[in-house]
Design a protein around this motif. Structure first.
Motif: not given
Length: 309
Positions: A28, A30-31, A34, A37, A39, A55, A116, A162
């Motif tokens: 995925i 992402k950092s 994080e 996330r 999407q 995740e 996560d 979002d």
């Protein structure tokens, strides 16, 4: 939504798809720090490879139809459906054939949250308030369809997620998780979760085989063709497939075809013989026998029961 699945509705697919943690690993974007996330998948069709990731995943289908394969489950997805996947569950949203047609104006749209929990760190589980969440995560394994009020509530939040940022996004995330924990309307779709790990090459081979079967099930597919996709002899492929699905190739192919036939019975006015040949059966009598064996009724009885015609 008609399901070829374990449960109280639909047909039964008791295939033991023991896809391990190396079935096309999917990262995925992402950092590592994080937690959540969001999407948006807005394409002609959804990602069509069998894959998995560490995740957790919560997905709402806004546009598009097709088949969902996860664990030992094979069923339909359509707009309004919301699904929850625990970590490392091999799955694929395989859009219907018309979504792959470059001349078609059909589009697919999905909103997804990836959770996560490793990003929270081990220390968070020592906090008393997080005990219920930790217990729920341990107990909740597999893929679930959200139903009733929880589907509506979570669906509305996914539509506007979002727009949330920072603290509001974090609070919205925990609010969704709390609703999922408290809900009695999560319907388990798969009966079996992965029992062993396979090599990455085995996972990719199985993904290629499944993609081929789903794409070609409408015609007279020969065993040798599928064995060639797997780059195996027919004998070796039969063993490989049965070990991972609990079904022979023919049994699995027929279940896919019957599911497609059920969709056509509900959504078109095609005759039963037309449907039989369209989904890949070469013999009407064999189609009727297979339909009754898997669904407990004839195609005509199924159509009358659900449509009243």
């Amino acid at each position: 939504m008609f399901d070829l699945a374990v449960g109280n509705s639909g047909l039964t697919l008791d295939a033991k798809m023991q896809m391990g943690s190396k079935v096309i690993p999917f990262k995925i974007p992402k950092s590592s720090k994080e937690f959540v996330r969001f999407q948006v998948d807005a394409e002609k069709h959804f990602y069509d490879k069998l894959h998995q990731h560490p995740e957790w995943q919560l997905t709402m289908i806004l546009e598009g139809r097709g088949q969902l394969m996860v664990g030992d489950y094979l069923g339909r997805f359509e707009p309004g459906d919301v699904f929850l996947f625990s970590a490392n569950m091999p799955h694929v949203f395989r859009s219907d054939p018309e979504y792959f047609d470059p001349q078609s104006d059909k589009l697919s749209l999905g909103h997804t949250l990836f959770f996560d929990f490793e990003a929270l760190g081990k220390g968070v589980w020592e906090v008393t308030e997080f005990f219920p969440l930790q217990q729920w995560l341990h107990q909740t394994k597999g893929c679930y369809a959200l139903e009733g009020g929880i589907k509506e509530l979570v669906g509305e939040q996914l539509r506007v997620f979002d727009s949330k940022q920072g603290w509001d996004r974090l609070m919205a995330t925990f609010g969704i998780l709390q609703r999922l924990q408290d809900s009695k309307s999560l319907r388990l779709l798969n009966r079996l979760t992965p029992l062993r790990d396979f090599t990455e090459s085995e996972g990719k081979r199985m993904a290629q085989v499944m993609s081929f079967i789903l794409a070609q099930s409408h015609r007279n597919v020969q065993l040798q063709e599928v064995a060639d996709v797997a780059i195996m002899s027919k004998e070796a492929f039969c063993r490989f497939f049965k070990e991972r699905t609990g079904k022979t190739f023919t049994e699995f192919l027929n279940q896919i075809r019957i599911q497609q036939a059920c969709q056509l019975l509900l959504e078109t006015d095609l005759s039963i013989s037309q449907i039989a040949f369209q989904v890949g059966f070469q013999n009407l009598s064999y189609f009727n026998r297979t339909f009754r064996k898997l669904g407990g009724s004839t195609p005509k009885e199924y159509r009358i029961k659900l449509l009243g015609i």
